[in-house]
Design an enzyme around this catalytic site. Structure first.
Site, PDB file in Angstrom:
ATOM      1  CG  ASN A  15      21.443   6.762 -22.655  1.00  9.83           C
ATOM      2  OD1 ASN A  15      21.399   7.004 -21.451  1.00  9.83           O
ATOM      3  ND2 ASN A  15      21.663   5.552 -23.134  1.00  9.83           N
ATOM      4  CG  HIS A 105      28.873  -1.847 -25.404  1.00 15.12           C
ATOM      5  ND1 HIS A 105      28.482  -1.849 -26.721  1.00 15.12           N
ATOM      6  CD2 HIS A 105      28.864  -3.134 -24.998  1.00 15.12           C
ATOM      7  CE1 HIS A 105      28.260  -3.094 -27.101  1.00 15.12           C
ATOM      8  NE2 HIS A 105      28.483  -3.898 -26.065  1.00 15.12           N
TER       9      HIS A 105
END
Length: 191
Positions: A15, A105
């Site tokens: 990411n 999340h």
């Protein structure tokens, strides 16, 4: 004026790399710093390969946050992005970046969040609970794991035959597509 982003990550850094590459093409912001709490986190290698300054800080530094806050200030960081960061952010840093620190999340919070709920643990729990959908939640960071105000959620189906790995792959696609765009939108709204 171009904004400086710091990415906090604990693992492989996929990411983080995605965010770094996304903002390389933008004039509005850039990833100016990557920080980790794990000495052998592969995010350090990714960051070096992309020529982004990166630093490891041991657990003791994450307890009070003074050394970390000093480095954030030295790099003129405007916005902090958590991308697979598995330590609690010290209050000192949280208070220095109110509404300027976000987390991603891999579930639809408030379900399957909290301390110890990350990565495959989340996907295993989602499947075990028989959920028909999962997704990602991007939220502001506060003093409690996964409890900050929700900015956005993006859903995907959980298929009856899904393994945690298969669900994780679907979630990663959502993360890579959505997270940089949400960061950009938040930074644009500050101008």
């Amino acid at each position: 004026m171009r904004k400086n982003i710091a990415v906090l990550a604990s693992g492989s850094g996929t990411n983080a790399e995605n965010i770094i590459r996304y903002f390389r093409e933008k004039s509005s912001a850039c990833v100016a710093l990557v920080l980790t709490n794990r000495q052998n986190a592969f995010v350090l290698e990714r960051s070096r390969g992309l020529e982004v300054p990166c630093f490891y800080f041991p657990k003791s530094d994450w307890e009070n946050g003074e050394a970390i806050l000093s480095v954030l200030r030295e790099h003129d960081i405007d916005f902090v992005v958590l991308a697979g960061f598995l330590a609690r952010v010290p209050d000192l840093i949280l208070h220095a970046y109110p509404n300027k620190m976000i987390n991603i999340h891999p579930s639809l919070l408030p379900k399957f969040g909290g301390k110890g709920m990350y990565g495959d643990r989340v996907h295993e729990a989602v499947i075990a609970a028989g959920e028909e959908e999962s997704g990602i939640t991007i939220h502001y960071t506060n003093e409690h794991y996964d409890e900050g105000a929700i900015i956005c959620q993006v859903k995907c189906p959980v298929l009856p035959e899904d393994t945690p790995d298969e669900l994780a792959q679907r979630i990663h696609v959502l993360e890579y597509d959505t997270y940089p765009k949400v960061i950009e939108k938040l930074l644009e709204s500050e101008v």
